[in-house]
Enzyme design. Structure first.
Site, PDB file in Angstrom:
ATOM      1  N   SER A  60       0.828  -1.204   0.000  1.00  0.00           N
ATOM      2  CA  SER A  60       0.000   0.000   0.000  1.00  0.00           C
ATOM      3  C   SER A  60       0.858   1.248   0.000  1.00  0.00           C
ATOM      4  O   SER A  60       1.977   1.254   0.540  1.00  0.00           O
ATOM      5  CB  SER A  60      -0.854  -0.035   1.274  1.00  0.00           C
ATOM      6  N   TYR A  94      -1.694  -1.453  10.942  1.00  0.00           N
ATOM      7  CA  TYR A  94      -1.979  -1.941   9.581  1.00  0.00           C
ATOM      8  C   TYR A  94      -0.808  -1.602   8.643  1.00  0.00           C
ATOM      9  O   TYR A  94      -0.276  -2.463   7.945  1.00  0.00           O
ATOM     10  CB  TYR A  94      -3.282  -1.315   9.052  1.00  0.00           C
ATOM     11  N   LYS A 152       2.184  -3.987   6.552  1.00  0.00           N
ATOM     12  CA  LYS A 152       2.565  -3.947   5.127  1.00  0.00           C
ATOM     13  C   LYS A 152       4.086  -3.821   5.005  1.00  0.00           C
ATOM     14  O   LYS A 152       4.713  -4.477   4.166  1.00  0.00           O
ATOM     15  CB  LYS A 152       1.856  -2.792   4.408  1.00  0.00           C
TER      16      LYS A 152
HETATM   17  N1  UFG Z   1     -12.444  11.028   3.079  1.00  0.00           N
HETATM   18  C1  UFG Z   1     -13.459  11.907   3.385  1.00  0.00           C
HETATM   19  N2  UFG Z   1     -14.632  11.407   3.839  1.00  0.00           N
HETATM   20  C2  UFG Z   1     -14.844  10.081   4.017  1.00  0.00           C
HETATM   21  C3  UFG Z   1     -13.806   9.168   3.701  1.00  0.00           C
HETATM   22  C4  UFG Z   1     -12.615   9.684   3.249  1.00  0.00           C
HETATM   23  O1  UFG Z   1     -13.306  13.113   3.238  1.00  0.00           O
HETATM   24  O2  UFG Z   1     -15.946   9.696   4.455  1.00  0.00           O
HETATM   25  C5  UFG Z   1     -11.175  11.544   2.557  1.00  0.00           C
HETATM   26  C6  UFG Z   1      -9.980  11.185   3.425  1.00  0.00           C
HETATM   27  O3  UFG Z   1      -9.823  12.125   4.464  1.00  0.00           O
HETATM   28  C7  UFG Z   1      -8.854  11.192   2.391  1.00  0.00           C
HETATM   29  C8  UFG Z   1      -9.544  10.746   1.087  1.00  0.00           C
HETATM   30  O4  UFG Z   1     -10.932  10.947   1.304  1.00  0.00           O
HETATM   31  O5  UFG Z   1      -8.379  12.485   2.218  1.00  0.00           O
HETATM   32  C9  UFG Z   1      -9.330   9.270   0.788  1.00  0.00           C
HETATM   33  O6  UFG Z   1      -9.670   8.522   1.936  1.00  0.00           O
HETATM   34  P1  UFG Z   1      -9.826   6.938   1.898  1.00  0.00           P
HETATM   35  O7  UFG Z   1     -10.221   6.500   3.281  1.00  0.00           O
HETATM   36  O8  UFG Z   1     -10.709   6.533   0.770  1.00  0.00           O
HETATM   37  O9  UFG Z   1      -8.378   6.476   1.545  1.00  0.00           O
HETATM   38  P2  UFG Z   1      -7.016   6.731   2.334  1.00  0.00           P
HETATM   39  O10 UFG Z   1      -6.148   7.503   1.402  1.00  0.00           O
HETATM   40  O11 UFG Z   1      -7.181   7.260   3.683  1.00  0.00           O
HETATM   41  O12 UFG Z   1      -6.611   5.226   2.562  1.00  0.00           O
HETATM   42  C10 UFG Z   1      -5.890   4.536   1.669  1.00  0.00           C
HETATM   43  C11 UFG Z   1      -6.205   3.024   1.756  1.00  0.00           C
HETATM   44  C12 UFG Z   1      -5.691   2.461   3.044  1.00  0.00           C
HETATM   45  C13 UFG Z   1      -4.271   2.893   3.281  1.00  0.00           C
HETATM   46  C14 UFG Z   1      -4.193   4.389   3.271  1.00  0.00           C
HETATM   47  C15 UFG Z   1      -2.837   4.915   3.565  1.00  0.00           C
HETATM   48  O13 UFG Z   1      -7.589   2.794   1.666  1.00  0.00           O
HETATM   49  O14 UFG Z   1      -5.739   1.060   2.970  1.00  0.00           O
HETATM   50  O15 UFG Z   1      -4.582   4.831   1.992  1.00  0.00           O
HETATM   51  O16 UFG Z   1      -2.637   6.194   3.130  1.00  0.00           O
HETATM   52  F1  UFG Z   1      -3.793   2.487   4.466  1.00  0.00           F
END
Ligand code: UFG
Length: 340
Positions: free
Chosen positions: A125, A150, A154
C-alpha cells in the site's frame, strides 16, 4: 496453462483480479476465509467469466487449510490479498492485525517453499510512504515509520518477502504498492462491499447517493492543496487488477533467481476530495449531500504515484478515465441496492 492461487479472492480487489487472470488465460483457484467478504463477488466472477472456479474456504494462517489446495492443484503462483485492511481497527486491535497479516504471509510462504516455490504478487500500500517529502513518490522514496499497525504489517510483510527471496531460489516476488483503488467492474456484477460504515471515500459517496448514509463528511478543507482538501491518486480497480497479470508476466519472463521488485500502482495524477465529489455528481447526474468537517486523524495531506517504473518494466499503465470509474462505482451500488 499456469495456475494461480488468489488468497482473499472473494474480496474487492481479489475478485476483479480473478476476472483479469481468467481473461489472460490463467487457471484460477480462490482461497478466502470469508471473514470480510461473502460469496457475492465469487458468484459475480463466475457470471462474468462463465467459469466454475475452485474455491476453498481457508484461512491462510492455517497450514492444514492451505496444504490441501497445493495437494489438489499445481500452483505456479500466488497473489496474496488475504489480510485485514482497516487502519482505525488496527489501532484498536493491533495484535489481531499482526497475527493475521504476518502469520498468513509466513504460513503461505512456508507452504509454497515446501511445494517447490513459485511466484508471489503481494498487495502492499501507498501507506508505506506516509507523507512523502517530495511528490510524486517513486519506489525509491524512503518508507516512513508506519502510523498504524496496519501500515506496519505492510512494511514488515515487504521485508519478509525480501528476505525470503534471498534464501529460497524457488521464490520470486513482485510487491505492488496500491494507491487508492476505486470503482467496480463494468458489468456491475462485482465491486466493493464494505461491512458497516465505509471507511473509504468512494463507498461512502455511493452509499450517500443511495440514501444509505445521510451525508458525506469531507475530512478537512484547510490542507495546503489547491482547494484545501486532501490529494490522492485514485486508481480504477480493473486497471489495478490488470497490474497483477503484468506482475506475473514479469516473473515468468525473468529467468534468474532472487527477484523481489516493488512497483507503485496508481494513475500518477493527484485528485482532491472535492474534485472527486464534484466529478461523481456530474458523471452520474445527481447531487450529493455533503458537509466539510475537521480532518481525520492519521490522514496525510497529499500522496500520488510516479508510475514510470511500472509503465516501463511491467508495460502497464492506468487506462480507464475517471468518469468511467465513477459511473461504474455508482452502477455497482445501484445494482446491490436494487436501485433502477
Ligand atoms: N475522506 C473523506 N470522507 C470520508 C472518507 C474519506 O473526506 O468519508 C477523505 C480522506 O480524508 C482522504 C480521502 O478521502 O483524504 C481518501 O480517503 P480513503 O479513506 O478513501 O483512503 P485513504 O487515502 O485514507 O486510505 C488509503 C487506503 C488504506 C491505506 C491508506 C494509507 O484505503 O488502505 O490509503 O494512506 F492504508
Amino acid at each position: 496453462m499456469k495456475n494461480i492461487l488468489i488468497t482473499g479472492g472473494a474480496g474487492y480487489i481479489g475478485s476483479h483480479t480473478a476476472v483479469e487472470l481468467i481473461h489472460a488465460g490463467y487457471g484460477v483457484v480462490i482461497a478466502d476465509n470469508l471473514s470480510n467478504a461473502d460469496t457475492t463477488c465469487l458468484e459475480g466472477v463466475k457470471k462474468i467469466t462463465g467459469r466454475d472456479i475452485p474455491f476453498y474456504k481457508a484461512d491462510c494462517c492455517r497450514k492444514d487449510q492451505l496444504l490441501p489446495i497445493f495437494r489438489e492443484h499445481r500452483i505456479d503462483g500466488v497473489i496474496h490479498f488475504a489480510a485485514f485492511k482497516a487502519v482505525g481497527e488496527s489501532v484498536e486491535k493491533p495484535l489481531m492485525y499482526y497475527h493475521n497479516n504476518l502469520l498468513s504471509l509466513v504460513t503461505l510462504l512456508e507452504v509454497m517453499v515446501e511445494n517447490g516455490g513459485g511466484h508471489v504478487v503481494f498487495s502492499s500500500s501507498a501507506t508505506v510512504y506516509g507523507q512523502p517529502p517530495v511528490l510524486p513518490v517513486t519506489e525509491d522514496t524512503p518508507r516512513m515509520p508506519a502510523t498504524s499497525p496496519y501500515g506496519n504489517t505492510k512494511q514488515i510483510c515487504e521485508d519478509i518477502l525480501a528476505d525470503a527471496v534471498k534464501a529460497y531460489a524457488s521464490v520470486k516476488v513482485v510487491i505492488l504498492r496500491y494507491f487508492n483503488p476505486i470503482g467496480a467492474h463494468p458489468s456491475a456484477l462485482i465491486g466493493e462491499l464494505p461491512r458497516g460504515i465505509p471507511n473509504n471515500l468512494v463507498p461512502f459517496i455511493t452509499q450517500t447517493a443511495a440514501g444509505v448514509r445521510k451525508e458525506l463528511h469531507i475530512f478537512g478543507s484547510n490542507y495546503n492543496t489547491p482547494d484545501g482538501t486532501a490529494l490522492r491518486d485514485y486508481i480504477d480497480v480493473v486497471d489495478l487488477a490488470a497490474a497483477h497479470v503484468s506482475a506475473l508476466k514479469r516473473m515468468e519472463a525473468y529467468d534468474k533467481p532472487g527477484l523481489c521488485e516493488v512497483f507503485n500502482v496508481g494513475t500518477g495524477k493527484p485528485l482532491s476530495v472535492m474534485e472527486l465529489v464534484k466529478k461523481f455528481e456530474t458523471v452520474n447526474h445527481l447531487s450529493l449531500k455533503y458537509r466539510i468537517t475537521g480532518r481525520r486523524e492519521g490522514d496525510v495531506e497529499a500522496v500520488w504515484a510516479d508510475t514510470s517504473l511500472a509503465n516501463r518494466v511491467l508495460s502497464w499503465k492506468a487506462r480507464r478515465p475517471l468518469e468511467e470509474t465513477l459511473a461504474n462505482a455508482w452502477a455497482w451500488e445501484r445494482n446491490i441496492r436494487g436501485i433502477t
